[in-house]
Design a protein around this motif. Structure first.
Motif, PDB file in Angstrom:
ATOM      1  N   HIS A 123       0.833  -1.205   0.000  1.00 37.33           N
ATOM      2  CA  HIS A 123       0.000   0.000   0.000  1.00 37.33           C
ATOM      3  C   HIS A 123       0.869   1.256   0.000  1.00 37.33           C
ATOM      4  N   ARG A 124       0.293   2.355  -0.468  1.00 37.07           N
ATOM      5  CA  ARG A 124       1.013   3.637  -0.473  1.00 37.07           C
ATOM      6  C   ARG A 124       0.111   4.680   0.178  1.00 37.07           C
ATOM      7  N   VAL A 125       0.763   5.640   0.834  1.00 39.14           N
ATOM      8  CA  VAL A 125      -0.002   6.708   1.489  1.00 39.14           C
ATOM      9  C   VAL A 125       0.230   7.976   0.682  1.00 39.14           C
ATOM     10  N   SER A 147      -3.225  18.537   4.661  1.00 37.14           N
ATOM     11  CA  SER A 147      -3.501  18.435   6.106  1.00 37.14           C
ATOM     12  C   SER A 147      -2.408  17.664   6.844  1.00 37.14           C
ATOM     13  N   GLY A 148      -1.598  16.909   6.103  1.00 36.83           N
ATOM     14  CA  GLY A 148      -0.561  16.084   6.732  1.00 36.83           C
ATOM     15  C   GLY A 148      -1.120  14.797   7.313  1.00 36.83           C
ATOM     16  N   LYS A 149      -2.405  14.568   7.149  1.00 40.37           N
ATOM     17  CA  LYS A 149      -3.022  13.351   7.713  1.00 40.37           C
ATOM     18  C   LYS A 149      -2.850  12.180   6.726  1.00 40.37           C
ATOM     19  N   SER A 150      -2.633  10.994   7.311  1.00 40.63           N
ATOM     20  CA  SER A 150      -2.301   9.824   6.464  1.00 40.63           C
ATOM     21  C   SER A 150      -3.516   8.935   6.232  1.00 40.63           C
ATOM     22  N   TYR A 151      -4.568   9.514   5.643  1.00 39.71           N
ATOM     23  CA  TYR A 151      -5.780   8.702   5.478  1.00 39.71           C
ATOM     24  C   TYR A 151      -6.017   8.215   4.053  1.00 39.71           C
ATOM     25  N   LEU A 152      -5.243   8.760   3.100  1.00 40.51           N
ATOM     26  CA  LEU A 152      -5.449   8.310   1.712  1.00 40.51           C
ATOM     27  C   LEU A 152      -4.500   7.155   1.439  1.00 40.51           C
ATOM     28  N   ARG A 153      -4.943   5.946   1.776  1.00 41.21           N
ATOM     29  CA  ARG A 153      -4.056   4.780   1.688  1.00 41.21           C
ATOM     30  C   ARG A 153      -4.570   3.861   0.575  1.00 41.21           C
ATOM     31  N   PHE A 154      -3.804   3.786  -0.504  1.00 45.25           N
ATOM     32  CA  PHE A 154      -4.194   2.983  -1.653  1.00 45.25           C
ATOM     33  C   PHE A 154      -3.469   1.635  -1.625  1.00 45.25           C
ATOM     34  N   THR A 155      -4.166   0.582  -1.994  1.00 49.53           N
ATOM     35  CA  THR A 155      -3.529  -0.737  -2.083  1.00 49.53           C
ATOM     36  C   THR A 155      -4.025  -1.458  -3.319  1.00 49.53           C
ATOM     37  N   PRO A 156      -3.164  -2.273  -3.940  1.00 43.61           N
ATOM     38  CA  PRO A 156      -3.700  -3.156  -4.988  1.00 43.61           C
ATOM     39  C   PRO A 156      -4.832  -3.990  -4.391  1.00 43.61           C
ATOM     40  N   GLN A 157      -5.783  -4.375  -5.227  1.00 45.79           N
ATOM     41  CA  GLN A 157      -6.917  -5.158  -4.716  1.00 45.79           C
ATOM     42  C   GLN A 157      -6.442  -6.465  -4.073  1.00 45.79           C
ATOM     43  N   PRO A 158      -6.762  -6.682  -2.810  1.00 41.96           N
ATOM     44  CA  PRO A 158      -6.333  -7.938  -2.178  1.00 41.96           C
ATOM     45  C   PRO A 158      -7.117  -9.136  -2.711  1.00 41.96           C
TER      46      PRO A 158
END
Ligand code: BEZ
Length: 219
Positions: free
Chosen positions: A201-203, A208-219
Motif C-alpha cells: 500500500h502507499r499513502v 492536512s498532513g493526515k495519512s488517510y489516503l491509503r491505496f492498495t492493490p486489490q487484495p
C-alpha cells in the motif's frame, strides 16, 4: 416503513411466477437481488428485465440469485415474460421468478411505493427499488429510482463485486472502482496492521498532513 442497512430482511411468503416461496429459504446460502418495477407490460420495465436476463451468467458467477417484483398477477407476469424474452431474443424458461404483490403488502412493508405513479384505478405503483441481501439475510445495499429512469445493471454487478470484496477484506472501493482496481485501506486499520495486511500500500500526501489516503492493490 422501510428497512435499514444491516437489518435482517423480512422473511416474507410470496406468490411468484415460479410458485410460492418463503424468502429466507429461497435465498439459501446465496447473495440475492430483489428488484421491483412499476408494472408489467410497460416499456422501460421490459428493457430492464431483458437486460437482467442477459446478465444472468454474470450474477450466477457471483453466487447471486435474482427475483423481481411488481403489483401485477402471476398470470400477467407469465404473459409479459414471453414479451420480454421475445424482445431480448431468447427462449427457454424465464430465468428468475417475479413476485406477484397484487395487494401491495410487500411494496408497503419495504417502502417501495412511488407517490407519483398510479395504476388505472388510481392505486400507487412500485418504484424501481432494489435490495441486495447477503447470505446472512441482512440488507447490504438499497436504492430507489423513479419509474421514468431505468437502472444500470452493470452498475449493480459492480456494487456486488465491491460488497463481496469488502465483506471479507479490510478495504473499501473508491469512486468509479471496478473489479481489479486499486482499493483504499479502511480508516480503522492501524499503520502497523496496514503494513502487515497490505505490504504494497502507499499513502498519498495531502496538505492536512493526515495519512488517510491509503491505496492498495486489490487484495
Ligand atoms: C415504464 O416501464 O416504461 C414505465 C412505467 C411506469 C411509468 C413510466 C414508465
Amino acid at each position: 416503513m422501510g428497512i435499514n442497512l444491516g437489518d435482517e430482511f423480512p422473511n416474507f411468503k410470496a406468490e411468484t411466477s415460479q410458485g410460492d416461496i418463503q424468502f429466507h429459504d429461497w435465498i439459501g446460502d446465496s447473495w440475492t437481488i430483489l428488484f421491483s418495477h412499476p408494472a408489467d407490460y410497460t416499456p422501460v420495465c421490459t428493457t430492464e428485465l431483458g437486460a437482467v436476463i442477459k446478465l444472468v451468467p454474470e450474477f450466477q458467477k457471483r453466487n447471486v440469485k435474482l427475483i423481481a417484483l411488481s403489483c401485477d398477477s402471476v398470470e400477467d407476469h407469465l404473459g409479459w415474460s414471453k414479451d420480454i424474452q421475445s424482445y431480448q431474443k431468447c427462449g427457454g424458461e424465464f430465468p428468475y421468478p417475479i413476485i406477484a404483490d397484487k395487494e401491495r403488502k410487500l411494496a408497503v412493508q419495504l417502502g417501495m411505493l412511488d407517490p407519483v405513479e398510479k395504476d388505472k384505478a388510481g392505486l400507487p405503483l412500485t418504484c424501481r427499488a432494489y435490495f441486495i441481501i447477503g447470505p446472512d439475510k441482512k440488507l447490504k445495499l438499497s436504492a430507489l429510482y423513479p419509474a421514468t429512469t431505468g437502472r444500470n445493471f452493470d452498475e449493480i454487478l459492480r456494487v456486488i463485486d465491491s460488497l463481496q470484496l469488502t465483506a471479507t477484506k479490510k478495504v473499501a472501493t473508491p469512486a468509479n472502482w471496478k473489479q481489479g482496481g486499486e482499493c483504499m485501506v479502511v480508516p480503522s486499520v492501524t499503520p502497523e496492521e496496514a503494513a502487515k495486511l497490505f505490504p504494497k500500500h502507499r499513502v498519498q500526501d495531502v496538505p492536512s498532513g493526515k495519512s488517510y489516503l491509503r491505496f492498495t492493490p486489490q487484495p
